[in-house]
Design a protein around this motif. Sequence first.
Motif, PDB file in Angstrom:
ATOM      1  N   GLU A  64       0.827  -1.204   0.000  1.00 39.61           N
ATOM      2  CA  GLU A  64       0.000   0.000   0.000  1.00 39.61           C
ATOM      3  C   GLU A  64       0.863   1.257   0.000  1.00 39.61           C
ATOM      4  O   GLU A  64       1.843   1.363   0.730  1.00 39.61           O
ATOM      5  N   ASP A  65       0.427   2.176  -0.818  1.00 39.56           N
ATOM      6  CA  ASP A  65       1.142   3.434  -1.023  1.00 39.56           C
ATOM      7  C   ASP A  65       1.505   4.188   0.243  1.00 39.56           C
ATOM      8  O   ASP A  65       2.622   4.657   0.391  1.00 39.56           O
ATOM      9  N   ILE A  66       0.511   4.293   1.161  1.00 39.93           N
ATOM     10  CA  ILE A  66       0.748   5.181   2.296  1.00 39.93           C
ATOM     11  C   ILE A  66       1.897   4.676   3.157  1.00 39.93           C
ATOM     12  O   ILE A  66       2.648   5.455   3.723  1.00 39.93           O
ATOM     13  N   TYR A  67       2.044   3.350   3.233  1.00 36.46           N
ATOM     14  CA  TYR A  67       3.143   2.821   4.042  1.00 36.46           C
ATOM     15  C   TYR A  67       4.477   3.139   3.383  1.00 36.46           C
ATOM     16  O   TYR A  67       5.415   3.571   4.040  1.00 36.46           O
ATOM     17  N   ARG A  69       5.128   5.576   1.390  1.00 34.83           N
ATOM     18  CA  ARG A  69       5.393   7.013   1.498  1.00 34.83           C
ATOM     19  C   ARG A  69       5.905   7.365   2.881  1.00 34.83           C
ATOM     20  O   ARG A  69       6.835   8.152   3.036  1.00 34.83           O
TER      21      ARG A  69
ATOM     22  N   ARG B 342      -9.588   5.774   4.040  1.00 32.56           N
ATOM     23  CA  ARG B 342      -9.208   6.649   2.932  1.00 32.56           C
ATOM     24  C   ARG B 342      -8.562   7.923   3.448  1.00 32.56           C
ATOM     25  O   ARG B 342      -7.723   8.527   2.781  1.00 32.56           O
ATOM     26  N   SER B 345      -4.710   7.842   3.560  1.00 30.33           N
ATOM     27  CA  SER B 345      -3.963   8.081   2.322  1.00 30.33           C
ATOM     28  C   SER B 345      -4.152   9.513   1.835  1.00 30.33           C
ATOM     29  O   SER B 345      -3.250  10.090   1.239  1.00 30.33           O
ATOM     30  N   GLN B 348      -1.538  11.683   3.424  1.00 30.11           N
ATOM     31  CA  GLN B 348      -0.138  11.473   3.061  1.00 30.11           C
ATOM     32  C   GLN B 348       0.173  11.758   1.611  1.00 30.11           C
ATOM     33  O   GLN B 348       1.255  11.446   1.135  1.00 30.11           O
ATOM     34  N   LYS B 349      -0.824  12.316   0.923  1.00 30.21           N
ATOM     35  CA  LYS B 349      -0.553  12.619  -0.484  1.00 30.21           C
ATOM     36  C   LYS B 349       0.357  13.804  -0.619  1.00 30.21           C
ATOM     37  O   LYS B 349       0.306  14.726   0.159  1.00 30.21           O
TER      38      LYS B 349
END
Lengths: 290, 349
Positions: A64-67, A69, B342, B345, B348-349
Amino acid sequence: MPTTSVPDPSQKHQRREHALMLALVSPALLVILALIVLPVGWLAWQSVYHDGFTLENYRRVFTEDIYWRSFALTFEISLAVTLIALLLGYPVAYLANSVPKGWSILILALVVLPFWTSVLVRAYAWLALLQRTGVINQFLRYLDVISEPLALVHNTFGTVVATVHILLPFMVLPLYATMQKIPADLMQAGASLGASPSLTFFRVFLPLSMPGVLAGCTMVFVLCLGFYITPELLGGGRTVMVSMLVSRNVELYNQFGAASAVAVVLLVSVLAIFFVVSRFISLDRVLGQK
Amino acid sequence: MTTTRNVGFGCALLGALACGGTAAGAAEQITFVSQGGAYQQAQTVAILDPSAKKLGITINQDSIPDAWPAIKTQVGSGKPIWDVVDTPTGNCLRGGEQGLMEKLDFSKIPNGAAMPEAYRSPYSVSYEFYSSVLAYSQKTFPKDAPNSWADFWDVKKFPGRRALRNHPFATLEAALMADGVAPDKLYPLDVDRAFKKLEEIRPHITVWWTSGAQSAQLLNDGEVDMEMAWNGRVSAVAKEGAKVSFTYNQGILQSTSLCILKGAPNLATAVKFINEAVDPVHQANLPLHIDYGPGNPKAFETNVIKPERAAQLPSEPSNAAKQALMSYAWWSSPAGEAAEKRWASFMQK
């Protein structure tokens, strides 16, 4: 330990001595077991067990992206903090090493002094200095240097500044310990051979201080990886470091498994860093010995 | 009989034996858990002590800022030591669905049964109300202050630094109201639309706060010019002399509720206590000690709360009418939980 191929008549005695030693250290071992091994084991267990064995938590951490990042940001910030701490810390350690004893004690005392204040208080102190109505912005406006307050805090900048401040002693102390062990004669020898002070520094002193640099950088980098309060208070909510990811997972999303998995990945990264560094230098020699 | 206050979460770890000891000899007792601080002190004086006296029971108190992890662990262990928890309503609902809460028998809770249906669930009764409001600095906006979430989003008409809570609760609702959705037409939330609207304001948000204390400090220090904050935090800062104010218009009315842990050691007494705790008179006492509104609207008919005081409270009927009532049922539904995830995320964008 004596290595002998001939039968040792005192072997029995030695075994007894070892048993006694073990008995003597067992209270300490129990403390380590109860306070470190068991909780970490429980943490690791929780990350893979939820109504049965599952690697779902790790799949998420790695896909997953957030991890990604968050890990990337954490490593970036840690790297920046380490470099700045090195640039600031090296001259301080060098100074403490080159002045007479009384002065060097004073310098080291000043370096260690902030340890007596909690991290939380220091974070708030930075807030008071850096925020829009803070000391620095007010002063600059008073001098008419700026017309609009600068955004010094609630961002990555503020986080890095405060983190460097808190971690600087961990850079200075190993550096100083290493520099102490560099014989002054070498510098004199360099000078007597006609080298300028800067040449002696770069060709003799700097290479010899490298174990301290490596030890200091490792300490600062590893400690920074786990920072929590400082980015939480000074990051403005956008600087989401890994430790904050752990707490968010528990507080907001009630996912203990996911939080444990993140914590385990962080722990393994730290251990890996220590392992790699220990191939180059003996960490306990630099950190433990004067 | 009086209530006894046990210190901290340590009690939960040490177990009922160590903590229940203070109540030895009492015929009936319960362990009540709240969030501590000035709030728990206020409810002790307003509700807990009078209830204990009237029912002839002993109320042992414990406090923890976030009860959810402890609730999960206690019920999971099969031997909970807490009986009644005062916790954000969402925890009660989610706990009910996960089998962590007792289903309430409202025939034994007449005071609760008389409350509006929106104020209770099969597992919980609203206990007190607070509101996520639009707060602003009176120094920056001496007149023509922002008065709606559309104003908050209008960075041209109301230039200044802004803060929002780093949490989807109330923030998504505010975004939708800024986009023109009426307060009573919010649910089910149009999550896509809310996040799209949040993208608009994101560059203008200086701080995404995580604790109530932080939000109060931001306003007090002048670090931000307007923000979403809890009404009690804003009025506390104003009382200390900061030039700040807030509007109930389009506030998001939120509540904490009382619920009972599954397998609570003193279930029958706990049910009796819940009924007593939402009694209109006890409820009316709460706002005399702290800036939160009673969970039972009948409290406003008791004449205990003076009209000028009532006007300051989030759950006072005419104030409540200006606000949106948060749907905890929606937030604990799969759609709500997806929106919560959601959020992470988005941040953290």
